[in-house]
Design a protein around this motif. Structure first.
Motif, short mmCIF file in Angstrom:
data_model
loop_
_atom_site.label_atom_id
_atom_site.label_comp_id
_atom_site.label_asym_id
_atom_site.label_seq_id
_atom_site.Cartn_x
_atom_site.Cartn_y
_atom_site.Cartn_z
N MET A 285 44.44 6.90 57.39
CA MET A 285 43.25 7.68 56.97
C MET A 285 43.55 9.17 56.24
O MET A 285 43.16 9.35 55.29
CB MET A 285 42.03 7.89 58.06
CG MET A 285 41.46 6.62 58.47
SD MET A 285 40.47 6.71 59.77
CE MET A 285 38.93 7.48 59.20
N CYS A 289 43.17 10.42 52.48
CA CYS A 289 42.53 11.68 52.15
C CYS A 289 43.36 12.78 51.52
O CYS A 289 42.83 13.11 50.27
CB CYS A 289 41.93 12.27 53.23
SG CYS A 289 40.49 11.30 54.33
N THR A 371 39.85 4.11 53.37
CA THR A 371 39.64 5.11 54.19
C THR A 371 38.54 4.56 55.30
O THR A 371 38.46 4.64 56.31
CB THR A 371 39.41 6.73 53.88
OG1 THR A 371 40.40 6.64 52.83
CG2 THR A 371 39.41 7.55 54.98
#
Length: 394
Positions: A285, A289, A371
């Protein structure tokens, strides 16, 4: 002492053969992304159509997984691996002579079938021959898979530059199949003879835990297939050269190799794998990002985080499946089911990302979607309490 050496030597050569075979399970896909702009300059390919070069072999891997164990029972493990390497080698070398998108896609599908047959056999083989060291051996096996991807992603652009042909950049990896074939066949690694078809495989289609494991594996592998297909083109669009984008993908897969080695060894300290799985998903994740918010700054950090997360998640997903059953044949059947359904799910992610790119003009929304998927997987991890495995799969 001599007895121990006598038994350990065949095991060493068997593991060496497994690792050499595993090197062949990703180059046919990993070499495509870094060369995509050159391929699209020669063959008319939209991003959606180009996604089929990753999507269809992954889907073929999923479908072939369901009959892979049946093939190995009829032919024996030795012949199954030999046949699979031949299929991968022929599919890869055929790319020297391809002129259309359809031919290129068909070569990818053929390679996917060969890959699936091997991936159906190997977890059962490792569970039965290395029962005391399943986590470590699965880690080595998956690490070798990632290593093949790293080699192909890093050096395919260099081969193309030196030869002036993207076809050679795709086809040169048939040499890995030839090496593995000569080693595997030449040493006759003590593989089993064909098993009678009278012992039918157990079906896991009616088991809810098997489906949960399959969906978990599929969603995790979706991040891998999407990054494999689109990370290099994403950075080429950001102004990077094909060679540098390929090296970046190679760096990511090198981190996968590192994580594939270390993570199973760390996780082997406890039968409860949940904390390790959550940490891996958090790394993925964070990597996505970073790709979205500042891809040009700290550009090595984001592939590093993605590689560490994805590289550990792949073997851990299979190890958690193997943990559910002690019998090697049943555990192999479960992992074949998990991979079969999982690859069908994972195969959709490159296509969906390609459609997003064609429609919205950017890959960022694909990274955001993945994500969210990783966050969902953290909730799924909470279900993997080893104290309840026997209740879920008796």
């Amino acid at each position: 002492m001599e007895n121990v050496r006598a038994t350990s030597r065949p095991a060493f050569w068997l593991m060496a053969g497994i690792l050499l075979v595993a090197l062949n399970l990703r180059p046919s896909m990993a070499a495509v992304g870094p060369l995509l702009s050159a391929i699209r300059g020669d063959i008319a390919l939209s991003f959606s159509l180009a996604s089929l070069l990753t999507m269809l072999p992954v889907m073929a891997m999923g479908l072939a997984m369901f009959f892979g164990l049946g093939v190995s029972q009829r032919l024996g493990e030795q012949r199954t691996v030999t046949l699979s390497l031949l299929i991968i080698g022929v599919a890869t070398v055929s790319r020297l002579f391809l002129d259309t998108a359809v031919e290129l896609i068909l070569s990818a599908v053929l390679a996917g079938i060969g890959i699936a047959l091997i991936q159906a056999v190997m977890p059962t083989l490792i569970k039965s021959r290395f029962s005391d060291h399943v986590s470590v051996c699965m880690g080595l096996y998956v690490t070798s898979i990632m290593g093949g991807a790293a080699i192909a992603a890093s050096f395919a652009p260099l081969v193309m530059t030196r030869t002036g042909s993207w076809r050679v950049g795709l086809a040169i990896w048939a040499s890995l199949a030839l090496m593995a074939l000569l080693f595997w066949y030449g040493r006759r690694l003590g593989m089993s003879t064909p098993v009678s078809a009278s012992s039918p495989n157990e079906s896991f289609f009616g088991n809810s835990r098997a489906w949960l494991l399959a969906i978990f594996f599929g969603l995790g592998t979706a991040s891998y297939t999407c990054v494999l297909a689109w990370l290099a083109p994403y950075y080429v669009e950001k102004g990077w050269s094909e060679q540098n984008a390929g090296l970046l993908l190679g760096f990511l897969t090198a981190m996968e190799v590192l994580s594939g080695l270390l993570t199973p060894a760390i996780a082997n300290r406890s039968r409860d794998r949940r904390s390790v799985l959550v940490a891996l998903l958090a790394l993925i994740m964070a990597g996505f990002c970073g790709l979205i918010l500042c891809p040009q700054h700290l550009s090595l950090l984001w592939p590093c985080l993605l590689g560490l997360g994805i590289g550990g998640l792949f073997p851990m997903s299979l190890i958690v499946s193997l943990d559910h059953l002690d019998n090697p044949r049943r555990a192999g059947g479960l992992t074949a089911f998990v991979q079969g359904i999982g690859y069908l799910i994972a195969g959709l992610s490159p296509l969906m990302a390609g459609i997003i790119r064609d429609r919205l003009g950017s890959f960022e929304w694909a990274w955001w979607s993945l994500t969210g998927v990783m966050a969902l997987m953290i909730l799924m991890v909470l279900r993997f309490d080893p104290r309840h495995y026997a209740r879920h799969i008796s």
